[in-house]
Design a protein around this motif. Structure first.
Motif, PDB file in Angstrom:
ATOM      1  N   ASP A  53       0.913  -1.136  -0.084  1.00  0.00           N
ATOM      2  CA  ASP A  53       0.011  -0.068  -0.099  1.00  0.00           C
ATOM      3  C   ASP A  53       0.852   1.262   0.006  1.00  0.00           C
ATOM      4  OD1 ASP A  53      -2.589   1.548   0.035  1.00  0.00           O
ATOM      5  OD2 ASP A  53      -2.303   1.701   2.274  1.00  0.00           O
ATOM      6  N   ASP A  56       2.259   1.461  -3.385  1.00  0.00           N
ATOM      7  CA  ASP A  56       1.371   2.330  -4.421  1.00  0.00           C
ATOM      8  C   ASP A  56       1.226   3.734  -4.218  1.00  0.00           C
ATOM      9  OD1 ASP A  56       0.970  -0.248  -5.288  1.00  0.00           O
ATOM     10  OD2 ASP A  56      -0.905  -0.708  -4.268  1.00  0.00           O
ATOM     11  N   HIS A  57       1.533   4.319  -3.171  1.00  0.00           N
ATOM     12  CA  HIS A  57       1.451   5.791  -2.931  1.00  0.00           C
ATOM     13  C   HIS A  57       2.651   6.357  -2.829  1.00  0.00           C
ATOM     14  CE1 HIS A  57      -2.807   4.152  -1.488  1.00  0.00           C
ATOM     15  NE2 HIS A  57      -3.038   5.676  -1.659  1.00  0.00           N
ATOM     16  N   GLU A  60       3.364   9.589  -4.623  1.00  0.00           N
ATOM     17  CA  GLU A  60       2.731  10.652  -3.888  1.00  0.00           C
ATOM     18  C   GLU A  60       3.596  11.339  -2.673  1.00  0.00           C
ATOM     19  OE1 GLU A  60      -1.671  10.179  -3.588  1.00  0.00           O
ATOM     20  OE2 GLU A  60      -1.136   8.182  -4.215  1.00  0.00           O
ATOM     21  N   ASP A 144      -3.359   2.323   6.631  1.00  0.00           N
ATOM     22  CA  ASP A 144      -3.629   2.975   5.385  1.00  0.00           C
ATOM     23  C   ASP A 144      -2.855   3.971   5.017  1.00  0.00           C
ATOM     24  OD1 ASP A 144      -4.990   4.390   3.571  1.00  0.00           O
ATOM     25  OD2 ASP A 144      -7.234   3.903   4.244  1.00  0.00           O
ATOM     26  N   ALA A 145      -2.092   3.844   3.940  1.00  0.00           N
ATOM     27  CA  ALA A 145      -1.109   4.865   3.304  1.00  0.00           C
ATOM     28  C   ALA A 145      -1.938   6.093   2.880  1.00  0.00           C
ATOM     29  CB  ALA A 145      -0.302   4.207   2.131  1.00  0.00           C
ATOM     30  N   SER A 146      -3.256   5.922   2.376  1.00  0.00           N
ATOM     31  CA  SER A 146      -3.705   7.235   2.019  1.00  0.00           C
ATOM     32  C   SER A 146      -4.008   8.076   3.254  1.00  0.00           C
ATOM     33  CB  SER A 146      -5.131   7.004   1.118  1.00  0.00           C
ATOM     34  OG  SER A 146      -5.912   6.078   1.841  1.00  0.00           O
ATOM     35  N   GLU A 147      -4.548   7.607   4.286  1.00  0.00           N
ATOM     36  CA  GLU A 147      -4.565   8.355   5.589  1.00  0.00           C
ATOM     37  C   GLU A 147      -3.212   8.955   6.100  1.00  0.00           C
ATOM     38  OE1 GLU A 147      -6.262  10.059   9.071  1.00  0.00           O
ATOM     39  OE2 GLU A 147      -6.732   9.715   6.998  1.00  0.00           O
ATOM     40  N   LEU A 149      -0.768   9.631   4.301  1.00  0.00           N
ATOM     41  CA  LEU A 149      -0.518  10.907   3.443  1.00  0.00           C
ATOM     42  C   LEU A 149      -1.362  12.043   3.558  1.00  0.00           C
ATOM     43  CD1 LEU A 149       0.870  11.279   0.837  1.00  0.00           C
ATOM     44  CD2 LEU A 149      -0.927  10.648  -0.736  1.00  0.00           C
ATOM     45  N   ARG A 150      -2.325  12.174   4.189  1.00  0.00           N
ATOM     46  CA  ARG A 150      -3.154  13.125   4.421  1.00  0.00           C
ATOM     47  C   ARG A 150      -2.503  13.714   5.722  1.00  0.00           C
ATOM     48  NH1 ARG A 150      -6.631  14.849   8.181  1.00  0.00           N
ATOM     49  NH2 ARG A 150      -6.579  12.963   9.705  1.00  0.00           N
ATOM     50  N   HIS A 171      -8.248  18.004   4.607  1.00  0.00           N
ATOM     51  CA  HIS A 171      -7.702  17.589   3.309  1.00  0.00           C
ATOM     52  C   HIS A 171      -7.191  18.852   2.925  1.00  0.00           C
ATOM     53  CE1 HIS A 171      -8.633  13.284   3.038  1.00  0.00           C
ATOM     54  NE2 HIS A 171      -9.715  13.784   3.602  1.00  0.00           N
TER      55      HIS A 171
END
Length: 187
Positions: A53, A56-57, A60, A144-147, A149-150, A171
């Motif tokens: 995960d 995949d990020h 970014e 969670d990588a998206s969290e 990142l946020r 965000h």
């Protein structure tokens, strides 16, 4: 005592990174934003899902000037073997740091002494080497990588906008808050 706003402690370790063994030190984490992600062990179950995960990020994170480091108490040799045999880990382009002595894991207070393994610890470190985010999970709970990142974006925003803070679920581009006497009781 909390690790928040403390400076990272000195360390030196070997890592597997893009087909090579490299040295990573506390100085490697300074001068840019860094994310250090501790995980229990190579060749396990939740760990490859988390590292994939992050992979995949990764682009970014890189766009934000952030380097990611995966750390376990395995050796850098084990990291290479895992990379060579796991489709998920083959995606990883960030350094996988070996910490067989447990020095780094203890420095960040995530060592499970009786097992010689790390808890799932996530740390965001500013360019000055100070820990700005510390999150530690039970080893059965994946991240969670998206969290993440946020949260990195929020930490960077706060650092570059003194006097402003990011509210819950903030965000990039959304309204922030400026704490003041006039704001007390109005939220």
């Amino acid at each position: 005592m909390s690790l928040i706003n403390t400076e990272i402690k000195p360390f030196k370790a070997q890592a597997y990174h893009n087909g090579k063994f490299i040295e990573v030190t506390d100085a490697s984490l300074k001068g840019k934003w860094s994310v250090v992600v501790f995980y229990p062990a190579d060749f396990t179950f939740v760990c490859p899902t988390e590292l994939e995960d992050l992979a995949d990020h990764y682009a970014e994170f890189q766009k934000l000037g952030v380097e990611v480091y995966g750390v376990s108490t395995d050796t850098h040799f084990s990291h290479k073997a895992w990379h060579d045999t796991s489709e998920a880990i083959k995606k990883v382009q960030y350094p996988l740091v070996g910490d067989p002595t447990g020095t780094i894991t203890r420095n960040f207070d995530v060592m499970i002494e009786e097992e010689g393994l790390a808890l799932r610890g996530t740390f965001v470190i500013n360019p000055e080497g100070q820990i700005k985010l510390c999150e530690i999970h039970d080893n059965g709970i994946g991240r969670d990588a998206s969290e993440l990142l946020r949260k990195v974006k929020a930490a960077q925003y706060v650092a570059s906008h003194p006097g402003e803070v990011c509210p819950a679920k903030w965000h990039e581009g959304e309204k922030t808050l400026k704490p003041s006497l006039d704001l007390v009781g109005k939220i």
